[in-house]
Design an enzyme around this catalytic site. Sequence first.
Site, PDB file in Angstrom:
ATOM      1  N   ALA A  63       0.653  -1.352  -0.308  1.00 48.08           N
ATOM      2  CA  ALA A  63      -0.082  -0.345   0.147  1.00 48.08           C
ATOM      3  C   ALA A  63       0.689   1.474   0.126  1.00 48.08           C
ATOM      4  O   ALA A  63       2.283   1.291   0.340  1.00 48.08           O
ATOM      5  CB  ALA A  63      -1.067   0.516   1.147  1.00 48.08           C
ATOM      6  N   GLY A 102       0.414  -4.982   0.840  1.00 49.62           N
ATOM      7  CA  GLY A 102      -0.594  -4.953  -0.276  1.00 49.62           C
ATOM      8  C   GLY A 102      -0.019  -6.070  -1.353  1.00 49.62           C
ATOM      9  O   GLY A 102      -1.525  -6.500  -2.592  1.00 49.62           O
ATOM     10  N   GLU A 105      -0.227  -9.425  -1.348  1.00 46.72           N
ATOM     11  CA  GLU A 105      -1.804  -9.397  -1.062  1.00 46.72           C
ATOM     12  C   GLU A 105      -2.968  -9.663  -2.846  1.00 46.72           C
ATOM     13  O   GLU A 105      -3.662  -9.974  -2.891  1.00 46.72           O
ATOM     14  CB  GLU A 105      -2.556  -8.919  -0.466  1.00 46.72           C
ATOM     15  CG  GLU A 105      -2.168  -8.812   1.152  1.00 46.72           C
ATOM     16  CD  GLU A 105      -2.741  -7.913   2.394  1.00 46.72           C
ATOM     17  OE1 GLU A 105      -2.260  -6.483   1.623  1.00 46.72           O
ATOM     18  OE2 GLU A 105      -3.637  -8.282   3.565  1.00 46.72           O
ATOM     19  N   GLU A 125       4.182  -6.047   7.613  1.00 52.02           N
ATOM     20  CA  GLU A 125       3.067  -4.834   7.912  1.00 52.02           C
ATOM     21  C   GLU A 125       3.653  -4.522   9.275  1.00 52.02           C
ATOM     22  O   GLU A 125       3.478  -3.389   9.847  1.00 52.02           O
ATOM     23  CB  GLU A 125       1.868  -5.115   7.341  1.00 52.02           C
ATOM     24  CG  GLU A 125       1.457  -5.171   5.698  1.00 52.02           C
ATOM     25  CD  GLU A 125       0.960  -6.221   5.615  1.00 52.02           C
ATOM     26  OE1 GLU A 125       2.196  -7.053   5.551  1.00 52.02           O
ATOM     27  OE2 GLU A 125       0.560  -5.797   4.249  1.00 52.02           O
TER      28      GLU A 125
HETATM   29  C1  3H9 Z   1       0.018  -2.652   3.306  1.00 51.73           C
HETATM   30  O1  3H9 Z   1       1.065  -2.887   2.016  1.00 51.73           O
HETATM   31  C2  3H9 Z   1      -1.236  -2.159   3.850  1.00 51.73           C
HETATM   32  C3  3H9 Z   1      -1.471  -3.429   3.686  1.00 51.73           C
HETATM   33  O2  3H9 Z   1      -1.578  -4.731   3.695  1.00 51.73           O
HETATM   34  C4  3H9 Z   1      -3.680  -3.351   3.372  1.00 51.73           C
HETATM   35  C5  3H9 Z   1      -3.761  -1.911   3.358  1.00 51.73           C
HETATM   36  C6  3H9 Z   1      -5.325  -1.811   3.214  1.00 51.73           C
HETATM   37  N1  3H9 Z   1       4.584   3.254  -0.079  1.00 51.73           N
HETATM   38  O3  3H9 Z   1      13.099   1.409   0.796  1.00 51.73           O
HETATM   39  P1  3H9 Z   1      13.701   2.168  -0.623  1.00 51.73           P
HETATM   40  C7  3H9 Z   1       9.522   4.962  -1.060  1.00 51.73           C
HETATM   41  S1  3H9 Z   1       1.396  -1.072   4.120  1.00 51.73           S
HETATM   42  C8  3H9 Z   1       5.062   4.846   0.117  1.00 51.73           C
HETATM   43  O4  3H9 Z   1      14.863   3.562  -0.080  1.00 51.73           O
HETATM   44  P2  3H9 Z   1      15.031   0.370  -1.600  1.00 51.73           P
HETATM   45  C9  3H9 Z   1      10.278   5.207   0.009  1.00 51.73           C
HETATM   46  O5  3H9 Z   1       9.869   5.864   1.401  1.00 51.73           O
HETATM   47  C10 3H9 Z   1       2.982  -1.724   3.402  1.00 51.73           C
HETATM   48  N2  3H9 Z   1       6.626   4.938  -0.370  1.00 51.73           N
HETATM   49  O6  3H9 Z   1      14.441   1.723  -1.789  1.00 51.73           O
HETATM   50  C11 3H9 Z   1      11.676   6.049  -0.723  1.00 51.73           C
HETATM   51  O7  3H9 Z   1      11.103   6.918  -0.840  1.00 51.73           O
HETATM   52  P3  3H9 Z   1      12.148   8.261  -0.739  1.00 51.73           P
HETATM   53  C12 3H9 Z   1       3.730  -2.467   3.095  1.00 51.73           C
HETATM   54  C13 3H9 Z   1       7.234   3.736  -0.059  1.00 51.73           C
HETATM   55  O8  3H9 Z   1      14.683  -0.221  -2.674  1.00 51.73           O
HETATM   56  C14 3H9 Z   1      11.203   5.534  -2.163  1.00 51.73           C
HETATM   57  O9  3H9 Z   1      10.622   4.612  -2.481  1.00 51.73           O
HETATM   58  N3  3H9 Z   1       5.168  -2.560   2.624  1.00 51.73           N
HETATM   59  C15 3H9 Z   1       7.079   2.251  -0.240  1.00 51.73           C
HETATM   60  O10 3H9 Z   1      15.974  -0.133  -0.490  1.00 51.73           O
HETATM   61  C16 3H9 Z   1      12.342   3.377  -2.529  1.00 51.73           C
HETATM   62  O11 3H9 Z   1      12.834   3.383  -1.198  1.00 51.73           O
HETATM   63  C17 3H9 Z   1       5.904  -2.302   2.931  1.00 51.73           C
HETATM   64  O12 3H9 Z   1       6.495  -1.880   3.772  1.00 51.73           O
HETATM   65  C18 3H9 Z   1       5.329   2.117   0.083  1.00 51.73           C
HETATM   66  N4  3H9 Z   1       5.112   1.489   0.650  1.00 51.73           N
HETATM   67  O13 3H9 Z   1      13.538  -0.767  -1.011  1.00 51.73           O
HETATM   68  C19 3H9 Z   1       7.580  -2.233   2.025  1.00 51.73           C
HETATM   69  N5  3H9 Z   1       7.668   1.793  -0.004  1.00 51.73           N
HETATM   70  O14 3H9 Z   1      12.930   8.008  -2.370  1.00 51.73           O
HETATM   71  C20 3H9 Z   1       8.534  -1.045   2.518  1.00 51.73           C
HETATM   72  C21 3H9 Z   1       8.755   2.502  -0.105  1.00 51.73           C
HETATM   73  O15 3H9 Z   1      11.554   9.486  -1.136  1.00 51.73           O
HETATM   74  N6  3H9 Z   1       9.291  -0.606   1.717  1.00 51.73           N
HETATM   75  N7  3H9 Z   1       8.782   3.340  -0.436  1.00 51.73           N
HETATM   76  O16 3H9 Z   1      12.707   8.143   0.102  1.00 51.73           O
HETATM   77  C22 3H9 Z   1      10.370  -1.706   1.592  1.00 51.73           C
HETATM   78  O17 3H9 Z   1      11.133  -1.984   2.435  1.00 51.73           O
HETATM   79  C23 3H9 Z   1      10.937  -0.578   0.284  1.00 51.73           C
HETATM   80  O18 3H9 Z   1      11.436   0.514   0.395  1.00 51.73           O
HETATM   81  C24 3H9 Z   1      11.935  -1.957  -0.524  1.00 51.73           C
HETATM   82  C25 3H9 Z   1      12.809  -0.860  -1.727  1.00 51.73           C
HETATM   83  C26 3H9 Z   1      12.394  -3.193  -0.065  1.00 51.73           C
HETATM   84  C27 3H9 Z   1      10.491  -1.924  -1.530  1.00 51.73           C
END
Ligand code: 3H9
Length: 700
Positions: A63, A102, A105, A125
Amino acid sequence: MSELVSFEKQGSVGVITVNNPPVNALAQGVRQGLIEGLARGIDDPGVSAMVIIGGGRTFIAGADIREFGKPPQPPDLHSVLEKIESSPKPVVAAIHGTALGGGLEVCLACHYRVAVAAGQVGLPEVKLGLLPGAGGTQRLPRLIGAEAALKMIVSGDPVRAPRAKELGIVDEVVGEDLRAGAVAFAEKLVAEKKPLRKISAADDKLQAARQNPALFETFKKGIEREARGYLAPFKCIEAVQAAVTLPFAEGLKRERQLFQECMASPQSKGQIHAFFAEREATKIPDVPPGTPARKIERAAVIGAGTMGGGIAMNFANAGIPVTVVEMSQEALDRGLAVVKKNYAGTVEKGRLSQADMDKRMGLITGTLDRGAIREADIVIEAVFEEMAVKKDVFAALDKIAKPGAVLASNTSTLDIDQIASATSRPEAVIGTHFFSPANVMRLLELVRGARTAKETIATSSELSRRIGKVWVLAGNCDGFIGNRMLAPYLREAEFLVEEGATPQQVDKVIYDFGFAMGPFAMQDLAGLDVGWRIRKGKAAARRKDLRYSHVGDRLCEQGRFGQKTGSGWYRYEPGSRTPRPDPEVEALIAAAAKEGGITRRQVSDEEVLKRCLWALVNEGARILEEGIALRSSDIDVTYLYGYGFPRYRGGPMFYADQVGLKQVYGDVAAFHTQHGEPWTPAPLLERLAKEGKGFRDFSR
Ligand code: 3H9
């Protein structure tokens, strides 16, 4: 079609591509686009199956976290998933990069899933203080069984595609050309008339858990220690339990309820703050991405003590050859033996293979010859924490190191500019404050001196990333960010015991707040002698008119250096790390109080907490105002990763903002009246409190 999602036909397969860089988060436009893409595929008689794939470097990473807390914009994710699963034509998820939260999901609502070997899937999450809120807790157990699902959901850790295949999450691991592999897979499904597999309708994998109802209690017990204080892991367990005990639709409702509870809790706000704070810390306004950086091919570490050995392990773990220089063969042998023992311990626990250990040890070369640093692109000095010693080392390094090499000092308090002044190249000098044990602790404070070049910062930050550290850039001052704040925190802890609290009371209050340990247990673990040596060095400059607690010094005078000598603030049974209250320490405290003319009293837990925390925050405010930290969230990152501050509280500055700076300032001002000068409110705290603002509103 939404701009963020495209639809193309490849033969009879409709390919729905999500294009929302950088991580294809499920923003409103993506949700809308997915619905539109599906509708096109379903309506087109020439399309017999569909593939959902991510454009760019990844599948969908979840999400859009930035949308949390804002008014929800339709369509919600649930209705997207419902449309995918109920599609009359098969839908295949094609995974590369990461399918997280998500994103996974979405995959679970698809009828089949394929992935490239390097792809990863997970439900992280819980790390944001949440639980999978779009059916993840209901579908995953139906796909892989409750026990395996619990492990994934409660840890939040992703698994790679081959493991996901073993678990049954992924149906096929395809070759490098994911799109081609996924389209071929979809065509085969159609040709073989495979059924539409709806995970929501499956039940057989839940049987094992139904026959073992104790599973959930046992699992809960198993995580109690690690998840102490956290809400989300336990809510995740409840949600998975609902998958086992309730029909799918009811389970979804329960999941949604639990998700809302987590979302409304201050914990998820703290953990989401921590997520963004960590990423924000890497952004240095005057050192933007693209600043020239030196490639680190070889490293050298001066000193094979605890810190030097741990730092060398960081390089070896990242595959960077490192030379460790010592003064005597004995010290070198001892240091390298500790490194070897550390690795052997990890091999014993099954977390490292013997072959990998040998490879890493093979990257570490010990020598007594300082000339060997000539080849290094970075040299990290990790000798005794004494200015004269450090300056000698840097003067020598200056003569040997190759031009352009980074010269780093692993210091926890000393003046980087003074150290740099011993060289003819202050622009190459930077502080690298590793935390002990350096091979385990994630935090690295990079300390910028007055003349540190941007290239030196860019090189060091790139290196920090390579060795897996979370790093923060600090300005040069006594103690930088972390230890400068720690000093008043420890001061208050000691004053509190002089005034009538006990070390165990203070430690319990701080532990119950969620810290990994209290200030006295922490000092016993770290060793009291280092702080004592630093204090002795500063004794002459100490203002005699300010209150000073002598208890810590007295302990050291008696050889009580903490766990390593079997006693410190507590006593320790041989071979045990359990702190036991010691009547001798109580007597010492009582004597010090008497000497200081302090009448001991009952100290409330509330006072303990406020004095310790607000001491951190008041100093944090000064650090922020002086520009030692670039932003308040950098201070939070420092405390979360270096000092065991509870992540679910977001860090000291975030926590203060949550309490409200008006309240914090009021308490600090009251302490100032009671205890005098050390509690002078930081001007920034006072100003923001009076303006009704928070630290988050402060920018330079
Ligand atoms: C969810 O899904 C809830 C659902 O179950 C239910 C809903 C109803 N959203 O980490 P990076 C940004 S909860 C918005 O440096 P990497 C991050 O802030 C979500 N922004 O890259 C950064 O921005 P900036 C569950 C996001 O390659 C840029 O993207 N998912 C999101 O080292 C690059 O990120 C997670 O918890 C997001 N979801 O790693 C996954 N994700 O450039 C969270 C990232 O402005 N994300 N950004 O600083 C991660 O673990 C890592 O970002 C990922 C990439 C492994 C994906």
